[in-house]
Design an enzyme around this catalytic site. Structure first.
Site, PDB file in Angstrom:
ATOM      1  N   HIS A   1       0.874  -1.186   0.000  1.00 10.99           N
ATOM      2  CA  HIS A   1       0.000   0.000   0.000  1.00 10.99           C
ATOM      3  C   HIS A   1       0.911   1.236   0.000  1.00 10.99           C
ATOM      4  O   HIS A   1       2.039   1.173   0.516  1.00 10.99           O
ATOM      5  CB  HIS A   1      -0.837  -0.057   1.281  1.00 10.99           C
ATOM      6  CG  HIS A   1      -1.888   1.002   1.404  1.00 10.99           C
ATOM      7  ND1 HIS A   1      -1.620   2.274   1.858  1.00 10.99           N
ATOM      8  CD2 HIS A   1      -3.220   0.965   1.164  1.00 10.99           C
ATOM      9  CE1 HIS A   1      -2.738   2.976   1.887  1.00 10.99           C
ATOM     10  NE2 HIS A   1      -3.727   2.215   1.470  1.00 10.99           N
TER      11      HIS A   1
ATOM     12  N   ASP B   1       3.294  -4.457   7.877  1.00  5.81           N
ATOM     13  CA  ASP B   1       2.066  -3.689   7.728  1.00  5.81           C
ATOM     14  C   ASP B   1       0.905  -4.669   7.894  1.00  5.81           C
ATOM     15  O   ASP B   1       0.578  -5.426   6.973  1.00  5.81           O
ATOM     16  CB  ASP B   1       2.054  -3.021   6.349  1.00  5.81           C
ATOM     17  CG  ASP B   1       0.730  -2.323   6.064  1.00  5.81           C
ATOM     18  OD1 ASP B   1      -0.207  -2.431   6.894  1.00  5.81           O
ATOM     19  OD2 ASP B   1       0.628  -1.678   5.003  1.00  5.81           O
TER      20      ASP B   1
ATOM     21  N   GLN C   1      -4.289  -5.195   6.977  1.00  6.98           N
ATOM     22  CA  GLN C   1      -5.300  -6.103   6.411  1.00  6.98           C
ATOM     23  C   GLN C   1      -5.237  -7.507   6.993  1.00  6.98           C
ATOM     24  O   GLN C   1      -6.016  -8.363   6.584  1.00  6.98           O
ATOM     25  CB  GLN C   1      -5.149  -6.180   4.875  1.00  6.98           C
ATOM     26  CG  GLN C   1      -5.339  -4.860   4.159  1.00  6.98           C
ATOM     27  CD  GLN C   1      -6.768  -4.335   4.221  1.00  6.98           C
ATOM     28  OE1 GLN C   1      -7.697  -5.030   4.654  1.00  6.98           O
ATOM     29  NE2 GLN C   1      -6.962  -3.091   3.812  1.00  6.98           N
TER      30      GLN C   1
ATOM     31  N   LYS D   1     -10.248  -0.781  10.647  1.00  7.63           N
ATOM     32  CA  LYS D   1     -10.338  -1.978   9.796  1.00  7.63           C
ATOM     33  C   LYS D   1     -10.614  -3.222  10.632  1.00  7.63           C
ATOM     34  O   LYS D   1     -10.785  -4.309  10.101  1.00  7.63           O
ATOM     35  CB  LYS D   1      -9.045  -2.155   9.004  1.00  7.63           C
ATOM     36  CG  LYS D   1      -8.808  -1.035   7.994  1.00  7.63           C
ATOM     37  CD  LYS D   1      -7.707  -1.384   7.043  1.00  7.63           C
ATOM     38  CE  LYS D   1      -7.121  -0.179   6.352  1.00  7.63           C
ATOM     39  NZ  LYS D   1      -7.989   0.405   5.337  1.00  7.63           N
TER      40      LYS D   1
ATOM     41  N   CYS E   1      -4.899   2.472  -3.597  1.00  5.79           N
ATOM     42  CA  CYS E   1      -3.661   3.014  -3.008  1.00  5.79           C
ATOM     43  C   CYS E   1      -2.525   2.006  -3.108  1.00  5.79           C
ATOM     44  O   CYS E   1      -1.683   1.902  -2.201  1.00  5.79           O
ATOM     45  CB  CYS E   1      -3.852   3.461  -1.568  1.00  5.79           C
ATOM     46  SG  CYS E   1      -5.113   4.704  -1.387  1.00  5.79           S
TER      47      CYS E   1
HETATM   48  N1  7TS Z   1      -1.709  -0.736   4.688  1.00  6.76           N
HETATM   49  C1  7TS Z   1      -2.603  -1.480   4.032  1.00  6.76           C
HETATM   50  C2  7TS Z   1      -2.224  -2.856   3.580  1.00  6.76           C
HETATM   51  C3  7TS Z   1      -3.878  -0.979   3.793  1.00  6.76           C
HETATM   52  O1  7TS Z   1      -4.752  -1.731   3.133  1.00  6.76           O
HETATM   53  C4  7TS Z   1      -4.209   0.328   4.218  1.00  6.76           C
HETATM   54  C5  7TS Z   1      -5.529   0.935   3.918  1.00  6.76           C
HETATM   55  C6  7TS Z   1      -3.251   1.040   4.931  1.00  6.76           C
HETATM   56  C7  7TS Z   1      -2.006   0.489   5.136  1.00  6.76           C
HETATM   57  C8  7TS Z   1      -3.530   2.397   5.478  1.00  6.76           C
HETATM   58  O2  7TS Z   1      -4.437   2.307   6.512  1.00  6.76           O
HETATM   59  P1  7TS Z   1      -4.961   3.630   7.254  1.00  6.76           P
HETATM   60  O3  7TS Z   1      -5.979   3.111   8.196  1.00  6.76           O
HETATM   61  O4  7TS Z   1      -3.780   4.228   7.944  1.00  6.76           O
HETATM   62  O5  7TS Z   1      -5.502   4.514   6.191  1.00  6.76           O
HETATM   63  N2  7TS Z   1      -6.187   0.378   2.815  1.00  6.76           N
HETATM   64  C9  7TS Z   1      -7.297   0.822   2.222  1.00  6.76           C
HETATM   65  C10 7TS Z   1      -7.932   0.125   1.198  1.00  6.76           C
HETATM   66  O6  7TS Z   1      -7.527  -0.945   0.744  1.00  6.76           O
HETATM   67  N3  7TS Z   1      -9.014   0.808   0.793  1.00  6.76           N
HETATM   68  O7  7TS Z   1      -9.113   1.920   1.524  1.00  6.76           O
HETATM   69  C11 7TS Z   1      -8.045   1.947   2.425  1.00  6.76           C
END
Ligand code: 7TS
Length: 422
Positions: A139, A216, A219, A242, A380
């Site tokens: 990401h 990371d 997910q 999430k 992203c």
């Molecule tokens: N890493 C991964 C693998 C992600 O899927 C996401 C967000 C992030 C980092 C960032 O997370 P945040 O909570 O700090 O924003 N992914 C997604 C997505 O797949 N669709 O919307 C956000």
């Protein structure tokens, strides 16, 4: 078409033992909503998950009965709020099996957790010519902070390639690793492909050359039991929203030994032992990394989300979603002209695809007309799109409350897409 219609009529219940999907769905008030007159089918869980009533209640109870700042009041309310806040840290530490609870640092989310490590650990310990390894399936949150660090320090970014199915090419990782490698930052579960990466193996190999490992886990945390000690990583990043918790709150797990060596990322109140106008002595872990009034209701809400996941059982969640993924894969494979992107040996949570006749955004629009929420775009993760030569995909991403019937509804709606664009 005939096969799809047959599937839609023949609804197959989940066979996971001990997982009462009807009860679970009742816990999430939004799942009863109608969208465009149709029952909501929420398949955008990788973007954010819906919240159970217990999380909503924990946040509103905090404001209705506990609201006070933490770690600074002698009065009863502040003590109650502090207790609830600290209790949530203990729960979250246990949820990911941190060794001690001070290894749990609260951040805004996975993004801030990774930036914290890049700026605090990276700027202190990385120098010109050092190497950082990421993968082609990251990401942007696990790419851009390292690119910035490279600009700041003269370190060099190396990338593990991925094969046509979406597996990391581990022989290439072996080739990239060397004594100059100081950081290996990889995603646990890809948000664009669903690939589950072999983190323990990556950690062992990285440590054998003296590199640190950041995972990371944005997910993975909602989909499988997480044990940071077993993963062997030095840092683990995840986001509360999430994992059925509130937005604006996340976690950085770091080994105490590593965090102890790192300077603060931000500074101000709550992160100090003493301040004079000449000199500041920083506080101990975790407060050294938590400057300012924290996201108190977010932390308490995340604690409630962790309670919820523990009650559901992460093994049961994983098994339920595994069945859904296998079922959803079959449903999609029956749609003419549809190609699934990401067929890795180990997958979780994500069904991403392209269709011969329709652009992902058009697909997303038609699905929305049917009450089905998916994400269309690059997610992203533009380097993943570049790797497979597509501008975008449509992505259905699973959560613990999804059902096979919802995947049937997805299949039937995709058939409509084909009818519209044929
Ligand atoms: N890493 C991964 C693998 C992600 O899927 C996401 C967000 C992030 C980092 C960032 O997370 P945040 O909570 O700090 O924003 N992914 C997604 C997505 O797949 N669709 O919307 C956000």
């Amino acid at each position: 078409m005939a096969a799809l219609a047959a599937t839609a009529k023949h609804m197959v219940p989940c066979t996971c033992r001990g997982f009462d999907i009807d009860r679970i769905r009742e816990d999430f008030p939004i799942l009863g909503a109608k969208v465009r007159g149709k029952p909501l089918v929420y398949l955008d869980n990788a973007a954010t998950t819906q919240k159970p009533q217990s999380v909503i209640d924990a946040v509103s109870r905090y404001y209705a009965a506990q609201n006070a700042n933490v770690h600074r009041g002698v009065h009863q309310l502040s003590q109650n709020a502090t207790f609830a806040f600290d209790e949530a840290r203990r729960k979250i530490g246990a949820f990911i099996n941190a060794t001690v609870e001070c290894e749990v640092i609260f951040t805004r989310g996975a993004t801030e957790s990774i930036n914290l490590v890049a700026q605090s650990y990276g700027r202190t310990f990385l120098h010109a010519g050092d190497e950082i390894i990421i993968s082609n399936m990251e990401h942007h949150s696990n790419i851009v902070p390292w690119q910035i660090l490279c600009q700041q320090t003269g370190a060099v970014l190396r990338v593990i390639p991925i094969d046509d199915d979406g597996n990391l090419i581990m022989e290439e990782f072996d080739r990239l690793l060397n004594e100059k490698t100081k950081m290996v930052a990889v995603v646990h579960v890809s948000n664009a492909l669903g690939t589950v990466n072999p983190i323990r193996e990556i950690s062992e190999k990285a440590h054998s050359v003296g590199a640190r490992v950041l995972v990371d886990g944005a997910q993975s945390t909602p989909h499988m039991p997480i044990n940071v000690q077993e993963l062997g990583c030095d840092f683990f990043a995840c986001s509360g929203h999430k994992m059925y918790g509130p937005t604006g709150i996340g976690v950085l797990y770091g080994r105490a030994e590593a965090l102890d060596q790192m300077p603060p990322y931000q500074s101000g109140g709550d992160m100090i032992l003493s301040v004079t106008l000449e000199k500041t002595v920083y506080g101990r872990l975790p407060s050294k990394f938590e400057a300012g009034t924290p996201h108190i209701e977010g932390v308490i809400g995340l604690g409630a989300a962790v309670d919820y996941l523990n009650a559901a059982g992460m093994d049961a969640v994983q098994q339920h979603e595994h069945e859904l993924l296998a079922y959803g894969t079959e449903v999609l494979q029956r749609v003419p002209g549809l190609r699934i992107m990401g067929n890795a040996r180990e997958k979780a949570g994500v069904l991403a695809f392209t269709m011969d006749n329709a652009h992902p955004h058009d697909i997303g629009q038609i699905l929305d007309d049917e009450g089905i929420a998916v994400r269309a775009g690059h997610h992203c993760a533009q380097p993943v799109m570049q790797r497979y030569g597509v501008p975008a995909t449509t992505r259905a991403s699973l959560g613990l409350y999804n059902t096979k019937e919802e995947l049937d509804a997805l299949g039937a709606a995709l058939q409509k897409v084909n009818e519209v664009f044929s």
